[in-house]
Design an enzyme around this catalytic site. Structure first.
Site, mmCIF file in Angstrom:
data_model
loop_
_atom_site.group_PDB
_atom_site.id
_atom_site.type_symbol
_atom_site.label_atom_id
_atom_site.label_comp_id
_atom_site.label_asym_id
_atom_site.label_seq_id
_atom_site.Cartn_x
_atom_site.Cartn_y
_atom_site.Cartn_z
ATOM 1 N N GLY A 178 92.388 84.716 -66.018
ATOM 2 C CA GLY A 178 91.893 83.704 -65.088
ATOM 3 C C GLY A 178 91.629 82.396 -65.790
ATOM 4 O O GLY A 178 91.543 82.330 -67.026
ATOM 5 N N GLY A 195 89.447 78.488 -65.113
ATOM 6 C CA GLY A 195 88.543 77.710 -64.273
ATOM 7 C C GLY A 195 88.045 76.499 -65.026
ATOM 8 O O GLY A 195 88.561 76.154 -66.091
ATOM 9 N N PHE A 241 85.460 76.252 -66.655
ATOM 10 C CA PHE A 241 84.828 76.680 -67.895
ATOM 11 C C PHE A 241 85.826 76.864 -69.029
ATOM 12 O O PHE A 241 85.468 76.848 -70.194
ATOM 13 C CB PHE A 241 84.102 78.014 -67.668
ATOM 14 C CG PHE A 241 85.023 79.103 -67.183
ATOM 15 C CD1 PHE A 241 85.805 79.825 -68.069
ATOM 16 C CD2 PHE A 241 85.134 79.385 -65.837
ATOM 17 C CE1 PHE A 241 86.667 80.805 -67.631
ATOM 18 C CE2 PHE A 241 85.998 80.374 -65.386
ATOM 19 C CZ PHE A 241 86.764 81.084 -66.275
ATOM 20 N N ASP A 277 74.910 82.443 -59.675
ATOM 21 C CA ASP A 277 76.213 82.333 -59.006
ATOM 22 C C ASP A 277 76.742 83.716 -58.630
ATOM 23 O O ASP A 277 77.890 84.068 -58.932
ATOM 24 C CB ASP A 277 77.207 81.601 -59.904
ATOM 25 C CG ASP A 277 78.418 81.078 -59.126
ATOM 26 O OD1 ASP A 277 78.313 80.931 -57.896
ATOM 27 O OD2 ASP A 277 79.456 80.800 -59.747
#
Length: 257
Positions: free
Chosen positions: A6, A8, A10, A133
């Protein structure tokens, strides 16, 4: 390092294999910047990047099986690298609900899943960590056993008794008090997000898609849900933070019994 799992804001997460024993792990690489926060945790003097510190706090024994474990971490001139437990098989809960056009979970499945998510959130609070989150995209599930693990502490913060005046989680899961007063307390905010997740699991959609609807708080359930399930969701999504249940009250609710 293997394939990328993944990407993102970050950074990126990759599959990896630990050379010492062949253990499959996840490798998270987060870009450094001058805003990075460093803290020291109880019992240690070293200043650690915030996400690393929070993960060390929740990974100390006795650990919770429903929170992903930090195995190692490294720091380079340009990034932080976290080596994390990687369950196999696994997928995020959002994808699990969408596969095979499933969209919504049967109540017995949702019960098993949400109980573990509540236990993970409770463990974080006991360890002094505010995840901030909690959502299906940050929950891994083993599709065979339905075991879940809470991941991604990148939006997290140290737990404190005073209200927070900044929000770094996902907007659909933030509580109404943030929109109304620009302040919120940790535990009621987490309970609110757990209510949103539970609604999403059993209804197949988010309950609110704008800040106005979050503040209004009008819930529209799909047909066929049990009264007990709806009552738990409504309790978690009370507009007044002080009226929401505690972790213990959720786990002892008749729907989860």
């Amino acid at each position: 390092m293997g394939k990328r799992l993944g990407k993102g804001g970050f950074g990126s997460v990759y599959v990896g294999v630990r050379k010492a024993d062949g253990k499959e792990v996840a490798i998270k690489r987060a870009e450094r910047n001058h805003h990075d926060k460093y803290i020291s945790i109880p019992g240690e003097t070293q200043n650690l990047p915030l996400e690393v510190a929070l993960m060390k706090m929740v990974s100390r024994p006795p650990r919770c099986e429903n929170v992903v474990q930090l195995l190692e971490w490294f720091e380079t001139s340009r990034s932080f690298i976290l080596v994390l437990e990687l369950p196999n098989p696994c997928m995020d809960l959002h994808r699990f609900c969408k596969q095979n056009n499933l969209r919504r979970l049967a109540e017995p499945v949702a019960q098993k899943v949400i109980r573990q998510v509540v236990q993970a959130a409770q463990h974080c609070h006991v360890r002094g960590v505010f995840h901030r989150d909690i959502k299906p995209g940050n929950i891994l599930i083993n599709p065979d056993t339905l075991e879940v693990k809470l991941i991604d502490f990148g939006c997290g913060e140290l737990l404190k008794n005073e209200p927070y005046s900044d929000y770094s989680g996902t907007c659909f899961y933030c509580p109404p008090e943030w929109h109304l007063h620009k302040k919120y307390s940790a535990a009621p905010a987490v309970i609110w997000s757990l209510g949103i997740v539970l609604f999403e699991l059993v209804c197949g959609k988010l309950p609110f898609k704008s800040k106005e609807k979050i503040v209004d708080g009008n819930l529209r359930f799909v047909s066929g849900l049990s009264h007990e399930c709806c009552s738990l969701i409504m309790w978690c999504l009370k507009r007044q933070p002080e009226c929401r249940p505690t972790f213990e009250e959720i786990l002892n609710h008749r729907w989860l019994k």
